[in-house]
Structure formats: structure tokens, C-alpha cells
Design a protein around this motif. Structure first.
Motif, mmCIF file in Angstrom:
data_model
loop_
_atom_site.group_PDB
_atom_site.id
_atom_site.type_symbol
_atom_site.label_atom_id
_atom_site.label_comp_id
_atom_site.label_asym_id
_atom_site.label_seq_id
_atom_site.Cartn_x
_atom_site.Cartn_y
_atom_site.Cartn_z
ATOM 1 N N TRP A 1 -5.248 3.792 -10.009
ATOM 2 C CA TRP A 1 -4.145 3.115 -10.723
ATOM 3 C C TRP A 1 -3.722 3.942 -11.933
ATOM 4 O O TRP A 1 -2.541 4.020 -12.256
ATOM 5 C CB TRP A 1 -4.549 1.714 -11.156
ATOM 6 C CG TRP A 1 -4.533 0.710 -10.050
ATOM 7 C CD1 TRP A 1 -5.565 -0.083 -9.656
ATOM 8 C CD2 TRP A 1 -3.441 0.372 -9.183
ATOM 9 N NE1 TRP A 1 -5.179 -0.877 -8.597
ATOM 10 C CE2 TRP A 1 -3.886 -0.628 -8.296
ATOM 11 C CE3 TRP A 1 -2.129 0.829 -9.076
ATOM 12 C CZ2 TRP A 1 -3.064 -1.170 -7.312
ATOM 13 C CZ3 TRP A 1 -1.309 0.286 -8.097
ATOM 14 C CH2 TRP A 1 -1.780 -0.703 -7.230
ATOM 15 N N ASP B 1 6.555 1.952 -5.329
ATOM 16 C CA ASP B 1 5.868 3.234 -5.206
ATOM 17 C C ASP B 1 6.861 4.267 -4.695
ATOM 18 O O ASP B 1 7.648 3.977 -3.780
ATOM 19 C CB ASP B 1 4.695 3.084 -4.220
ATOM 20 C CG ASP B 1 3.736 4.245 -4.281
ATOM 21 O OD1 ASP B 1 4.178 5.368 -4.572
ATOM 22 O OD2 ASP B 1 2.549 4.038 -4.031
ATOM 23 N N ALA C 1 -2.992 2.911 -5.074
ATOM 24 C CA ALA C 1 -4.095 3.402 -5.903
ATOM 25 C C ALA C 1 -5.065 4.237 -5.080
ATOM 26 O O ALA C 1 -5.551 5.276 -5.532
ATOM 27 C CB ALA C 1 -4.830 2.232 -6.542
#
Ligand code: SF4
Length: 79
Positions: free
Chosen positions: A9, A47, A66
Motif C-alpha cells: 500500500w 489503480d 497492494a
């Protein structure tokens, strides 16, 4: 595994070119993997790697945004 995902992350937020190049290659493999699944809560996380946006690994249960940016390994040894 928690530490690895937290590092993922961190790399998701602080994108470095090396991390993103590695993440892009991993994401391509995850996108083709039958263990990649869509997560209901993950749809809110945007993303740049659209192929894994909103997905998690149903083997380790980690969010792929992540996971591909972490220092963890693929539980199926695909990367
Ligand atoms: S981390 Fe590995 S097992 Fe999980 S979705 Fe990606 S390629 Fe598949």
C-alpha cells in the motif's frame, strides 16, 4: 504477510518507477490468473493498473493493487 501488504500500500501511494515496472509485469500475470477475483469494497480504489483494479487474490485474500507492489510472493509461484 501483513507487513508485506502494508509495504505494498505504501508503494501504491508513493509510486516509484521500479516498483511500477515490477507491478505492471505482475499485474499482467494476475489478470490472466483464475485466482484473481473482484472485491466489492475494492471498487472504490482507483489503480493505474486497470487490469487488476478492484481485484484481490482468492488464494491469499490480498488486494492486488497492494499485492503486486509489495515484497511478498505470489502464493502460486506465478511471479
Ligand atoms: S498473486 Fe498469484 S495466485 Fe494470486 S491472483 Fe496473482 S498470480 Fe494468481
Amino acid at each position: 504477510m501483513l507487513n508485506e501488504i502494508l509495504s505494498g500500500w505504501k508503494n501504491f501511494i508513493q509510486k516509484s518507477e521500479v516498483t511500477e515496472n515490477t507491478a505492471r509485469k505482475r499485474a499482467a500475470l494476475c489478470a490472466l490468473c483464475p485466482h484473481a477475483a473482484k472485491g466489492k469494497l475494492l471498487i472504490f480504489i482507483k489503480d493505474d493498473l486497470k487490469e487488476i483494479q478492484g481485484s484481490y487474490c482468492n488464494v491469499c485474500k490480498c488486494p492486488l493493487s497492494a499485492k503486486v507492489r509489495s515484497n511478498d510472493i505470489c502464493p502460486e509461484n506465478k511471479w
